[in-house]
Write a protein that holds these residues in place. Structure first.
Motif, PDB file in Angstrom:
ATOM      1  N   TYR A 101       7.566  11.148  65.289  1.00 15.64           N
ATOM      2  CA  TYR A 101       8.317   9.899  65.290  1.00 15.64           C
ATOM      3  C   TYR A 101       9.807  10.132  65.516  1.00 15.64           C
ATOM      4  O   TYR A 101      10.419   9.495  66.390  1.00 15.64           O
ATOM      5  N   ILE A 102      10.414  11.052  64.739  1.00 17.55           N
ATOM      6  CA  ILE A 102      11.872  11.163  64.818  1.00 17.55           C
ATOM      7  C   ILE A 102      12.332  11.834  66.111  1.00 17.55           C
ATOM      8  O   ILE A 102      13.395  11.478  66.651  1.00 17.55           O
ATOM      9  N   ILE A 103      11.555  12.780  66.639  1.00 15.95           N
ATOM     10  CA  ILE A 103      11.943  13.406  67.904  1.00 15.95           C
ATOM     11  C   ILE A 103      11.859  12.393  69.036  1.00 15.95           C
ATOM     12  O   ILE A 103      12.754  12.312  69.892  1.00 15.95           O
ATOM     13  N   ASN A 104      10.818  11.581  69.045  1.00 17.66           N
ATOM     14  CA  ASN A 104      10.681  10.544  70.064  1.00 17.66           C
ATOM     15  C   ASN A 104      11.697   9.416  69.863  1.00 17.66           C
ATOM     16  O   ASN A 104      12.277   8.909  70.825  1.00 17.66           O
ATOM     17  N   HIS A 105      11.913   9.045  68.613  1.00 25.15           N
ATOM     18  CA  HIS A 105      12.850   7.952  68.330  1.00 25.15           C
ATOM     19  C   HIS A 105      14.276   8.342  68.695  1.00 25.15           C
ATOM     20  O   HIS A 105      15.037   7.541  69.244  1.00 25.15           O
ATOM     21  N   ALA A 106      14.647   9.587  68.396  1.00 26.54           N
ATOM     22  CA  ALA A 106      15.988  10.058  68.752  1.00 26.54           C
ATOM     23  C   ALA A 106      16.120  10.307  70.246  1.00 26.54           C
ATOM     24  O   ALA A 106      17.222  10.346  70.784  1.00 26.54           O
ATOM     25  N   GLN A 107      14.992  10.485  70.924  1.00 27.22           N
ATOM     26  CA  GLN A 107      14.938  10.801  72.350  1.00 27.22           C
ATOM     27  C   GLN A 107      15.550  12.173  72.639  1.00 27.22           C
ATOM     28  O   GLN A 107      16.330  12.350  73.583  1.00 27.22           O
ATOM     29  N   ASP A 108      15.167  13.155  71.833  1.00 28.58           N
ATOM     30  CA  ASP A 108      15.618  14.524  72.063  1.00 28.58           C
ATOM     31  C   ASP A 108      15.080  15.025  73.402  1.00 28.58           C
ATOM     32  O   ASP A 108      13.876  14.924  73.672  1.00 28.58           O
ATOM     33  N   GLU A 109      15.972  15.617  74.211  1.00 31.02           N
ATOM     34  CA  GLU A 109      15.554  16.141  75.510  1.00 31.02           C
ATOM     35  C   GLU A 109      15.482  17.663  75.528  1.00 31.02           C
ATOM     36  O   GLU A 109      14.738  18.258  76.305  1.00 31.02           O
ATOM     37  N   ILE A 110      16.278  18.303  74.676  1.00 26.48           N
ATOM     38  CA  ILE A 110      16.244  19.758  74.531  1.00 26.48           C
ATOM     39  C   ILE A 110      15.998  20.060  73.056  1.00 26.48           C
ATOM     40  O   ILE A 110      16.575  19.411  72.187  1.00 26.48           O
ATOM     41  N   LEU A 111      15.139  21.040  72.775  1.00 23.78           N
ATOM     42  CA  LEU A 111      14.918  21.476  71.409  1.00 23.78           C
ATOM     43  C   LEU A 111      15.315  22.939  71.268  1.00 23.78           C
ATOM     44  O   LEU A 111      14.980  23.768  72.127  1.00 23.78           O
ATOM     45  N   LEU A 112      16.036  23.254  70.188  1.00 22.50           N
ATOM     46  CA  LEU A 112      16.352  24.626  69.806  1.00 22.50           C
ATOM     47  C   LEU A 112      15.466  24.952  68.614  1.00 22.50           C
ATOM     48  O   LEU A 112      15.595  24.325  67.558  1.00 22.50           O
ATOM     49  N   VAL A 113      14.566  25.937  68.767  1.00 22.27           N
ATOM     50  CA  VAL A 113      13.514  26.150  67.778  1.00 22.27           C
ATOM     51  C   VAL A 113      13.488  27.610  67.337  1.00 22.27           C
ATOM     52  O   VAL A 113      13.410  28.521  68.178  1.00 22.27           O
ATOM     53  N   ASP A 114      13.544  27.846  66.013  1.00 20.55           N
ATOM     54  CA  ASP A 114      13.356  29.202  65.493  1.00 20.55           C
ATOM     55  C   ASP A 114      11.946  29.674  65.831  1.00 20.55           C
ATOM     56  O   ASP A 114      10.974  28.901  65.717  1.00 20.55           O
ATOM     57  N   ILE A 115      11.812  30.933  66.214  1.00 20.63           N
ATOM     58  CA  ILE A 115      10.532  31.429  66.722  1.00 20.63           C
ATOM     59  C   ILE A 115       9.415  31.311  65.690  1.00 20.63           C
ATOM     60  O   ILE A 115       8.264  31.027  66.029  1.00 20.63           O
TER      61      ILE A 115
END
Length: 538
Positions: A101-115
């Motif tokens: 929900y929050i990733i789609n709601h914020a409309q994130d286009e790039i994600l920085l993710v710890d491995i």
């Protein structure tokens, strides 16, 4: 006066100019600690900004971070907003449904993710509608196996980025810089956007002596997660002041924190009370050298007076409670002992430190009920409302804004009193107050009283329906090691000396643990649901 913009870019320039050799200590795994200077940090942060722009980051774009408290996350704290984009710090402990929900709601286009967190994102990727690129943060260049094609190595991107990148100089202070979502107890989380101006003013406030007192001499250990309300602004303030930063990384324990405090000579640390309860247990088992600590800050929920007393008197560690919300960036008030309290008894001082404290400069607070603003008598309850330059004015694209933001104020939903000294004392959430026979009972006061007993590790008090009195309090208790349920009568006798007779819980039940939110607050909605079939004796 010069019309200069309050933007985060100046923090990076300041720290590399005046404190280039100061240190950042970053724990990225159980056996890996990185040490880099602020000069290294500034260089890497600019390289990250350049690399992210190369793969598509633009001004105003939402860039999500899904990460622990470590140096790469700190670099993102500045690389993203200092280019005009918006860093969305994603709570790594949310359920998949809420993450989607929050990733789609914020409309994130790039994600920085710890491995070590990538598996979670990979699992929900098919439902993420806006994500175009993922940057994996790791100590190596290796990438995890994935069906997602636009996958990049953080360290490889930095290695390939130019050394001469410069941040733009024309950013407006009212631009969005960052955003977080509330840790919802009911419904979906609500988004809160922070501007450059708000974050800069908030960071400067953390340098005030009666606030966090951060300075170049500080060694700051933010235990509060960097995905939770900007880690209370500590990373921003530490960079601005040139404080040494100690970042605890993934899956730390109380023992890990104690090691870091002792080895790095930490002077300031902050987290929720449950963290400090665990640290206290470790210290009582095995005393360690905590003499460097000048302040432990605790917020997110009330700190029991017994916890404060043990930290301050048994171990000589100054302990301050703070108050804030996701909506407030977050610091609103800090409990400190003022000069008029110098001659108070130790019991009176602990009581003052157990409140949520005095409102910090530049912020206004009022406690109001149906009769208007309540008197500062320490007894009359009302709802706390707040306004100021780092207080949000709305929820991000959310109709629930109308429930919380009215007449230029944020209505917190927290019930409080104002002490004669001006301190705010939270007595409950509006939804957690217990109304018995037409009178209000504070669950927080009951919990604090219970947790003053040596047998009690944690306690939460909830309302249970009652035929005669409408509601009555039920106490749910987690016992310390070495105690069993035979202590119930002793607890009732002890509590009877602390609170009014009609406040006494109708029963005490013992549980293995109190359910908590993703950031360590008591989740009373879940507890009420767990106890919905419990029957009080009429």
């Amino acid at each position: 006066m010069m019309d200069t913009q309050l933007v985060l870019n100046g923090f990076v320039k300041r720290v590399e100019t005046y404190f280039p050799h100061k240190e950042i200590v970053s724990r990225t795994s159980a056996d890996k600690i990185h040490r880099l200077t602020y000069k290294d940090f500034a260089t890497r942060t600019r390289k990250l900004a350049s690399a992210l722009e190369k793969i598509g980051m633009t001004k105003g774009m939402k860039v999500g971070s899904f990460a622990w408290n470590q140096h790469r996350h700190l670099e993102a704290y500045f690389a993203v907003p200092c280019t005009g984009a918006v860093l969305h710090m994603i709570n790594i402990r949310l359920a998949d449904e809420h993450l989607e929900y929050i990733i789609n709601h914020a409309q994130d286009e790039i994600l920085l993710v710890d491995i070590d967190l990538f598996e979670t994102i990979e699992r929900i990727l098919p439902k993420l509608t806006t994500v175009k690129q993922i940057v994996v943060m790791s100590d190596s260049d290796d990438l995890p196996e994935s069906q997602f094609s636009a996958l990049y190595s953080y360290e490889k991107l930095l290695a390939e980025a130019p050394d001469d990148y410069q941040f733009p100089t024309d950013l407006d202070e009212n631009l969005p810089a960052a955003m977080c979502y509330t840790s919802a107890t009911t419904g979906f989380p609500k988004g809160v956007v922070y501007t450059h101006r708000g974050l800069v003013l908030h960071a400067i406030n953390l340098g005030l002596v009666d606030s966090f007192g951060l300075s170049e001499r500080s060694v700051a250990l933010p235990v509060v997660p960097m995905f939770h309300v900007n880690a209370w602004g500590i990373p921003f303030a530490s960079v601005n002041f040139g404080a040494k930063l100690v970042l605890p990384g993934p899956n730390f324990t109380s023992h890990t924190l104690i090691d870091l405090i002792e080895e790095e000579r930490v002077t300031f640390t902050a987290g929720v009370p449950t963290i400090w309860m665990g640290v206290l247990q470790e210290l009582e088992k095995t005393p360690r050298d905590m003499s460097s600590l000048e302040m432990v800050a605790a917020g997110g929920s009330a700190s029991p007076p017994a916890l404060i007393q043990k930290f301050t008197h048994k171990f000589g560690i100054p302990y301050k409670t703070v108050y804030g919300m996701t909506e407030t960036s977050p610091i609103v008030s800090v409990a400190a002992l003022t000069s008029e309290m110098d001659d108070w008894s130790e019991e009176e001082k602990i009581a003052a430190l157990s409140t949520q404290g005095l409102t910090v400069p530049l912020i206004e607070t009022e406690i109001i009920n149906e009769d208007g603003e309540v008197p500062a008598d320490g007894q009359t309850m009302g709802e706390l409302r707040i306004r100021g330059p780092w207080i949000s004015s709305e929820y991000y694209n959310d109709e629930r804004t109308i429930d919380a933001y009215r007449d230029g104020w944020l209505y917190t939903g927290d019930i409080a009193v104002r002490t004669p000294q001006g301190n705010i004392k939270i007595t409950d959430r509006t939804k957690d107050l217990i109304k018995s026979g037409g009178e209000w009972i504070s669950s927080v006061d009951l919990e604090n009283a219970l947790m003053a007993h040596d047998a009690v590790f944690e306690a939460a008090v909830i309302a249970i329906p009652h035929i005669k009195w409408q509601e009555r309090p039920l106490a749910c208790v987690v016992l310390q090691e070495g105690y069993d349920t035979s202590v119930k009568d002793e607890l009732k006798t002890f509590l009877a000396t602390q609170v009014a007779k009609w406040w006494m819980p109708d029963d005490i039940v013992f549980v293995r643990e109190i359910p908590k939110t993703s950031v360590g607050k008591f989740l009373k909605a879940k507890l009420r649901d767990d106890m919905k079939d419990y029957q009080l004796t009429p």
